[in-house]
Design a protein around this motif. Structure first.
Motif, PDB file in Angstrom:
ATOM      1  N   GLN A 112       0.394  -1.093   0.001  1.00  0.00           N
ATOM      2  CA  GLN A 112      -0.017   0.272   0.119  1.00  0.00           C
ATOM      3  C   GLN A 112       0.812   0.899  -0.461  1.00  0.00           C
ATOM      4  OE1 GLN A 112      -3.597   0.812   0.039  1.00  0.00           O
ATOM      5  NE2 GLN A 112      -2.910   2.775  -0.046  1.00  0.00           N
ATOM      6  N   GLU A 113       1.784   1.296   0.906  1.00  0.00           N
ATOM      7  CA  GLU A 113       2.930   2.398   1.275  1.00  0.00           C
ATOM      8  C   GLU A 113       3.429   2.567  -0.653  1.00  0.00           C
ATOM      9  OE1 GLU A 113       5.408  -1.070   2.976  1.00  0.00           O
ATOM     10  OE2 GLU A 113       3.104  -0.120   3.048  1.00  0.00           O
ATOM     11  N   GLU A 114       3.376   2.022  -1.360  1.00  0.00           N
ATOM     12  CA  GLU A 114       3.942   1.493  -2.602  1.00  0.00           C
ATOM     13  C   GLU A 114       3.308   2.211  -3.378  1.00  0.00           C
ATOM     14  OE1 GLU A 114       6.973  -1.276  -3.202  1.00  0.00           O
ATOM     15  OE2 GLU A 114       8.667  -0.835  -1.343  1.00  0.00           O
ATOM     16  N   VAL A 115       1.979   2.393  -3.667  1.00  0.00           N
ATOM     17  CA  VAL A 115       1.543   2.523  -4.795  1.00  0.00           C
ATOM     18  C   VAL A 115       0.900   3.838  -4.695  1.00  0.00           C
ATOM     19  CG1 VAL A 115      -1.124   2.314  -5.432  1.00  0.00           C
ATOM     20  CG2 VAL A 115      -0.040   0.327  -4.237  1.00  0.00           C
ATOM     21  N   PHE A 116       1.127   4.953  -5.837  1.00  0.00           N
ATOM     22  CA  PHE A 116       0.696   6.114  -5.675  1.00  0.00           C
ATOM     23  C   PHE A 116      -1.139   6.137  -6.126  1.00  0.00           C
ATOM     24  CE2 PHE A 116       1.182   4.648  -9.919  1.00  0.00           C
ATOM     25  CZ  PHE A 116      -0.144   5.232 -11.213  1.00  0.00           C
ATOM     26  N   GLN A 117      -1.339   7.535  -5.676  1.00  0.00           N
ATOM     27  CA  GLN A 117      -2.252   8.088  -5.682  1.00  0.00           C
ATOM     28  C   GLN A 117      -3.260   8.982  -6.885  1.00  0.00           C
ATOM     29  OE1 GLN A 117      -3.453  11.408  -2.872  1.00  0.00           O
ATOM     30  NE2 GLN A 117      -3.245   9.093  -0.681  1.00  0.00           N
ATOM     31  N   THR A 118      -4.143   8.600  -7.797  1.00  0.00           N
ATOM     32  CA  THR A 118      -4.454   8.564  -9.516  1.00  0.00           C
ATOM     33  C   THR A 118      -3.352  10.609  -9.616  1.00  0.00           C
ATOM     34  OG1 THR A 118      -6.156   8.020  -8.738  1.00  0.00           O
ATOM     35  CG2 THR A 118      -6.309   9.266 -10.248  1.00  0.00           C
ATOM     36  N   VAL A 119      -3.941  11.515  -8.533  1.00  0.00           N
ATOM     37  CA  VAL A 119      -2.955  12.468  -8.748  1.00  0.00           C
ATOM     38  C   VAL A 119      -2.037  13.089  -8.716  1.00  0.00           C
ATOM     39  CG1 VAL A 119      -5.416  14.279  -8.091  1.00  0.00           C
ATOM     40  CG2 VAL A 119      -3.403  13.631  -6.106  1.00  0.00           C
ATOM     41  N   ASP A 120      -1.558  11.799  -7.857  1.00  0.00           N
ATOM     42  CA  ASP A 120       0.618  12.133  -8.446  1.00  0.00           C
ATOM     43  C   ASP A 120       1.030  12.087  -9.417  1.00  0.00           C
ATOM     44  OD1 ASP A 120       0.544  12.201  -5.139  1.00  0.00           O
ATOM     45  OD2 ASP A 120       0.946   9.501  -5.690  1.00  0.00           O
ATOM     46  N   LEU A 121       0.187  10.792 -10.358  1.00  0.00           N
ATOM     47  CA  LEU A 121       0.587  10.970 -11.544  1.00  0.00           C
ATOM     48  C   LEU A 121      -0.182  11.741 -13.156  1.00  0.00           C
ATOM     49  CD1 LEU A 121       1.759   9.541 -14.410  1.00  0.00           C
ATOM     50  CD2 LEU A 121      -0.213   7.762 -14.147  1.00  0.00           C
ATOM     51  N   TYR A 122      -1.891  11.305 -12.606  1.00  0.00           N
ATOM     52  CA  TYR A 122      -2.298  13.066 -13.227  1.00  0.00           C
ATOM     53  C   TYR A 122      -2.031  14.471 -13.959  1.00  0.00           C
ATOM     54  CZ  TYR A 122      -5.911  13.736 -16.344  1.00  0.00           C
ATOM     55  OH  TYR A 122      -6.891  14.790 -17.894  1.00  0.00           O
ATOM     56  N   GLU A 123      -1.822  14.819 -12.472  1.00  0.00           N
ATOM     57  CA  GLU A 123      -1.652  16.274 -12.493  1.00  0.00           C
ATOM     58  C   GLU A 123       0.090  16.317 -12.143  1.00  0.00           C
ATOM     59  OE1 GLU A 123      -4.378  17.652  -9.379  1.00  0.00           O
ATOM     60  OE2 GLU A 123      -5.712  16.974 -10.973  1.00  0.00           O
ATOM     61  N   GLN A 124       0.577  15.523 -12.027  1.00  0.00           N
ATOM     62  CA  GLN A 124       2.237  15.463 -11.624  1.00  0.00           C
ATOM     63  C   GLN A 124       2.742  15.981 -10.473  1.00  0.00           C
ATOM     64  OE1 GLN A 124       4.717  16.831 -15.151  1.00  0.00           O
ATOM     65  NE2 GLN A 124       2.319  17.666 -16.165  1.00  0.00           N
ATOM     66  N   GLN A 125       1.624  15.113  -9.291  1.00  0.00           N
ATOM     67  CA  GLN A 125       2.211  15.801  -8.169  1.00  0.00           C
ATOM     68  C   GLN A 125       3.984  15.598  -7.204  1.00  0.00           C
ATOM     69  OE1 GLN A 125       0.755  18.443  -6.258  1.00  0.00           O
ATOM     70  NE2 GLN A 125      -0.260  18.777  -8.194  1.00  0.00           N
ATOM     71  N   ASN A 126       4.065  13.959  -7.457  1.00  0.00           N
ATOM     72  CA  ASN A 126       4.742  13.376  -7.096  1.00  0.00           C
ATOM     73  C   ASN A 126       5.040  12.115  -7.837  1.00  0.00           C
ATOM     74  OD1 ASN A 126       5.985  12.272  -5.345  1.00  0.00           O
ATOM     75  ND2 ASN A 126       4.532  11.469  -4.192  1.00  0.00           N
ATOM     76  N   LEU A 127       5.368  12.514  -9.017  1.00  0.00           N
ATOM     77  CA  LEU A 127       6.086  11.517 -10.077  1.00  0.00           C
ATOM     78  C   LEU A 127       6.566  10.426  -9.719  1.00  0.00           C
ATOM     79  CD1 LEU A 127       5.782  13.472 -13.411  1.00  0.00           C
ATOM     80  CD2 LEU A 127       4.173  11.622 -12.468  1.00  0.00           C
ATOM     81  N   TYR A 128       7.885  10.769  -8.338  1.00  0.00           N
ATOM     82  CA  TYR A 128       8.658   9.721  -8.108  1.00  0.00           C
ATOM     83  C   TYR A 128       7.908   8.821  -7.211  1.00  0.00           C
ATOM     84  CZ  TYR A 128      11.192   8.121  -4.045  1.00  0.00           C
ATOM     85  OH  TYR A 128      11.837   7.326  -2.908  1.00  0.00           O
ATOM     86  N   GLN A 129       6.624   8.932  -6.502  1.00  0.00           N
ATOM     87  CA  GLN A 129       6.005   7.935  -6.171  1.00  0.00           C
ATOM     88  C   GLN A 129       5.280   6.832  -6.620  1.00  0.00           C
ATOM     89  OE1 GLN A 129       5.679   7.409  -2.790  1.00  0.00           O
ATOM     90  NE2 GLN A 129       4.286   5.543  -3.452  1.00  0.00           N
TER      91      GLN A 129
END
Length: 198
Positions: A112-129
């Motif tokens: 769970q702690e390694e999965v990103f949230q949708t906004v992390d990718l779609y809105e480029q909030q946390n591409l590291y995750q």
């Protein structure tokens, strides 16, 4: 960042800058190369470059299509084919596919702690995750017999001891508990003795 979000400031900006500083283009490039290899091995179109820049990673994955195709290769039938009939152009459909991928990645074994949230990718909030999630998925894929990369995951080595073996171990003092080999403090004087005069 998305055009619809206000610029961050203060502590939020500092936190955002720290997250962006963690981004590793080399690892991102490895993840994209791994995805491209798997997709092409199953005859799927992989129309993205393996450049590890944040902008390229976002462009390659932001519609969720390639992520879902990848998940169907690793876990066949996990995402219905009707959802992948065409590449989506509407924002909420893209976000739905990204969310589906994240759910199926958890089911596949990504913590769970390694999965990103949708906004992390779609809105480029946390591409590291996003990169962390993909590299974790690659390790799980390797463990399940697919092409992957990264360190090999450990395997359980369960042991069953008999009651006799467990009882035999109770009489042994472990070295981490220490031992004095029979020595005592008898006759030991430390410091000056106290004189009491009546």
């Amino acid at each position: 960042m998305s055009n619809h979000r206000a610029e961050k400031s203060g502590f939020a900006r500092e936190a955002q800058m720290k997250m962006q500083a963690k981004y590793d283009p080399e690892l991102a490039s490895q993840c994209l190369s791994w995805m491209k290899t798997l997709l092409k091995s199953r005859g799927e179109a992989a129309e993205f470059t393996t450049d590890g820049s944040a902008s390229n990673l976002h462009a390659a994955l932001e519609n969720g299509y390639c992520l879902c195709k990848l998940m169907n290769i690793l876990s066949p039938g996990s995402i219905p084919d009707k959802k992948l009939a065409k590449k989506e152009t509407m924002a909420f459909k893209k976000m739905e596919l990204i969310g589906l991928f994240c759910d199926k990645a958890k089911e596949y074994g990504v913590p769970q702690e390694e999965v990103f949230q949708t906004v992390d990718l779609y809105e480029q909030q946390n591409l590291y995750q996003v990169v962390v999630c993909l590299s974790s998925l690659a390790r799980k894929a390797q463990k399940n017999g697919h092409i992957g990369f990264g360190p090999k995951e450990s395997e359980e080595n369960k042991r069953d001891f008999t009651d006799e073996q467990l009882k035999a171990g109770q009489g042994i003092i472990g070295l981490q508990m220490g031992t004095n080999k029979g020595a005592s403090q008898a006759g030991m004087n430390i410091g000056k003795t106290r004189h009491i005069v009546d």
